[in-house]
Write a protein that holds these residues in place. Structure first.
Motif, short mmCIF file in Angstrom:
data_model
loop_
_atom_site.label_atom_id
_atom_site.label_comp_id
_atom_site.label_asym_id
_atom_site.label_seq_id
_atom_site.Cartn_x
_atom_site.Cartn_y
_atom_site.Cartn_z
N GLU A 133 -13.31 14.19 -2.12
CA GLU A 133 -14.04 14.74 -0.97
C GLU A 133 -13.71 13.99 0.32
O GLU A 133 -13.65 14.59 1.40
CB GLU A 133 -15.54 14.69 -1.24
CG GLU A 133 -16.32 15.40 -0.16
CD GLU A 133 -17.80 15.50 -0.50
OE1 GLU A 133 -18.13 15.89 -1.62
OE2 GLU A 133 -18.61 15.19 0.39
N GLU A 134 -13.46 12.68 0.22
CA GLU A 134 -13.20 11.92 1.45
C GLU A 134 -11.85 12.29 2.08
O GLU A 134 -11.58 11.92 3.22
CB GLU A 134 -13.28 10.42 1.19
CG GLU A 134 -12.20 9.88 0.29
CD GLU A 134 -12.50 8.46 -0.18
OE1 GLU A 134 -13.65 8.20 -0.56
OE2 GLU A 134 -11.58 7.64 -0.16
N MET A 135 -11.01 13.03 1.34
CA MET A 135 -9.75 13.49 1.93
C MET A 135 -9.86 14.91 2.47
O MET A 135 -8.88 15.51 2.89
CB MET A 135 -8.62 13.35 0.91
CG MET A 135 -8.38 11.87 0.56
SD MET A 135 -7.24 11.63 -0.82
CE MET A 135 -5.67 11.60 0.07
N MET A 136 -11.06 15.47 2.46
CA MET A 136 -11.32 16.75 3.11
C MET A 136 -11.66 16.51 4.58
O MET A 136 -12.14 15.44 4.95
CB MET A 136 -12.50 17.47 2.44
CG MET A 136 -12.18 17.96 1.03
SD MET A 136 -13.61 18.72 0.21
CE MET A 136 -13.81 20.20 1.20
N THR A 137 -11.43 17.52 5.41
CA THR A 137 -11.85 17.39 6.80
C THR A 137 -13.36 17.65 6.89
O THR A 137 -13.96 18.29 6.01
CB THR A 137 -11.13 18.38 7.73
OG1 THR A 137 -11.53 19.70 7.40
CG2 THR A 137 -9.61 18.25 7.62
N VAL A 138 -13.92 17.20 7.98
CA VAL A 138 -15.35 17.42 8.22
C VAL A 138 -15.66 18.91 8.27
O VAL A 138 -16.64 19.38 7.68
CB VAL A 138 -15.79 16.72 9.53
CG1 VAL A 138 -17.23 17.06 9.87
CG2 VAL A 138 -15.57 15.22 9.42
N GLU A 139 -14.79 19.70 8.91
CA GLU A 139 -15.10 21.14 9.01
C GLU A 139 -14.94 21.86 7.67
O GLU A 139 -15.62 22.85 7.42
CB GLU A 139 -14.30 21.84 10.12
CG GLU A 139 -12.81 21.83 9.96
CD GLU A 139 -12.11 22.68 11.03
OE1 GLU A 139 -12.75 23.33 11.86
OE2 GLU A 139 -10.86 22.68 11.00
N ILE A 160 -15.75 20.49 4.72
CA ILE A 160 -17.01 20.18 4.01
C ILE A 160 -18.14 21.03 4.57
O ILE A 160 -18.94 21.61 3.82
CB ILE A 160 -17.33 18.68 4.14
CG1 ILE A 160 -16.28 17.86 3.37
CG2 ILE A 160 -18.74 18.37 3.63
CD1 ILE A 160 -16.37 16.36 3.58
N ARG A 161 -18.18 21.14 5.89
CA ARG A 161 -19.24 21.93 6.53
C ARG A 161 -19.18 23.40 6.10
O ARG A 161 -20.20 24.03 5.84
CB ARG A 161 -19.10 21.81 8.06
CG ARG A 161 -20.32 22.20 8.82
CD ARG A 161 -20.17 21.86 10.29
NE ARG A 161 -20.06 20.43 10.53
CZ ARG A 161 -19.53 19.88 11.62
NH1 ARG A 161 -19.04 20.64 12.59
NH2 ARG A 161 -19.48 18.57 11.76
N ALA A 218 -7.77 24.40 7.87
CA ALA A 218 -6.61 23.63 7.40
C ALA A 218 -7.03 22.40 6.61
O ALA A 218 -8.08 21.81 6.86
CB ALA A 218 -5.75 23.22 8.60
N GLY A 219 -6.20 22.02 5.65
CA GLY A 219 -6.44 20.81 4.86
C GLY A 219 -5.17 19.97 4.81
O GLY A 219 -4.12 20.38 5.31
N VAL A 220 -5.28 18.81 4.20
CA VAL A 220 -4.13 17.91 4.09
C VAL A 220 -3.29 18.34 2.88
O VAL A 220 -3.76 18.29 1.74
CB VAL A 220 -4.60 16.45 3.93
CG1 VAL A 220 -3.41 15.54 3.67
CG2 VAL A 220 -5.35 15.99 5.18
#
Lengths: 243, 243
Positions: free
Chosen positions: B15-21, B23-24, B109-111
């Motif tokens: 989860e910590e490699m997800m962006t804030v948006e 997760i939101r 977008a994600g990593v």
């Protein structure tokens, strides 16, 4: 214990487009170092940190500053826009780091413009793709031209970074001319400006039209492959599913 | 008002490699839909959401399910690993969406593994690069081979996705053989396994050695360009700064 420097990809600019671990690394740092523009993009919540910047073209000095501050016992984060390992300072930090064996590096990945720009355009990179920068500051133009030709030859979708600047206003036109040697004029393309900032623009056009567009250093350009299609204001590169 | 479906890139898994948006968007959704493996990677905090999955190779059914759930008035998020626009379901969602004009899509977008894997290896993609999948499920092998040859021809750094699976255990070896037609055996390469999950592995080796390595469907492979160097256990592709 070794010092550690975080090399943080901040994504396109907005804090909500950063990863949780990128934000955490900045929160845990005493000093945040970066190019002036990116330092300014950081939100208010980091204003109590020691913020240091060096101008454009002083990248080596910026890296040395990171190591010097870390040697003082401070926790240092170097920020780069997008992903630090994609046209960012990750590799230069490793090169400069040969002189600072007491310091280790942790690269924290971010969302690069190929991903964030693609998200705004639809799905232009949804199959094999190339990323090519048109900046010839550090790369001979012949090499850039060779890569554009190879990308067209391989029928890759292409993301183009740094398509223009004040000193090279016609580089996107030159790149389009190279691609037009083998790619049809009607090839669906697109471009995105100011991703994650104010005045975001996302436009779909043909390769011929792209050649005439004025773009800036904040534009990312997308060239479709032979399976790409424009659908309204979206650019879609198909993966090959039967539908 | 139109329904909207979020198409969310969740990054490598943590989860910590997800962006804030990202997760939101999941937090704001009633139902989260995805491939079984990715649904399982979601943390406890999403366990109260309605979680739906379809097996591998039922990608079109998964997309249709998203639109059907959205039509019931639910807020739907479709999750993909890495970035949804890079070998993810973004383009198929747009294609299937032609039948659901009342629904709009927002890609978050994600990593992608090119970025997250590169971060673990050092900076292997720090200049122009290609991303190529070796999966021939949806792409003829001849096309994959053509792209590998074009990538070598253009002296691109290369990130290889899907280098192996149960049904094609020798595909990385085949890809290495194609590259070895024009690239020297000692070319620095590397690979990363289980990024952002347990038992992460990051190894640097030569192209000749890579040919003999056993990799899995959770491996991402990196081929250096002619300016890449191995430095200890890191793979660095130089940008061209004078140091």
């Amino acid at each position: 214990m070794k010092n550690k420097i975080y090399i943080v990809g901040m994504g396109p600019g907005k804090e909500e487009m950063m990863t949780v671990e990128a934000i955490r690394a900045l929160e845990q740092s005493d000093v945040i170092i970066g190019y002036t523009v990116y330092i300014k993009l950081l939100g208010e919540r980091f204003s109590e940190k020691e913020l240091r910047s060096t101008p454009m073209r002083q990248e080596k000095e910026r890296c040395v500053l990171c190591y010097e501050e870390a040697a003082k016992g401070k926790q240092v984060a170097l920020i780069c826009s997008g992903d630090a390992g994609i046209y960012g300072l990750a590799s230069l930090m490793y090169e400069v780091g040969a002189d600072y064996p007491e310091t280790e590096l942790e690269v924290i990945a971010g969302v690069t413009a190929a991903s964030s720009g693609a998200a705004l355009l639809g799905a232009p990179l949804n199959h094999d793709f190339c990323v090519i920068s048109l900046s010839d500051l550090l790369t001979p133009w012949e090499q850039i031209e060779k890569r554009l030709r190879a990308a067209a030859q391989g029928d890759f979708a292409i993301a183009i970074y740094n398509p223009s600047s004040r000193h090279r206003p016609d580089y996107l036109q030159r790149a389009c001319d190279i691609l037009l040697d083998s790619v049809e004029e009607t090839r669906p393309c697109g471009y995105v400006e100011n991703i994650g900032r104010e005045n975001t623009v996302a436009e779909v056009c043909t390769l011929k039209e792209l050649r005439e567009r004025e773009v800036t250093m904040f534009t990312t350009v997308f060239i479709g492959n032979s399976q790409s299609a424009a659908a309204g204001n979206k650019l879609i590169t198909k993966r090959g599913y039967r539908i």
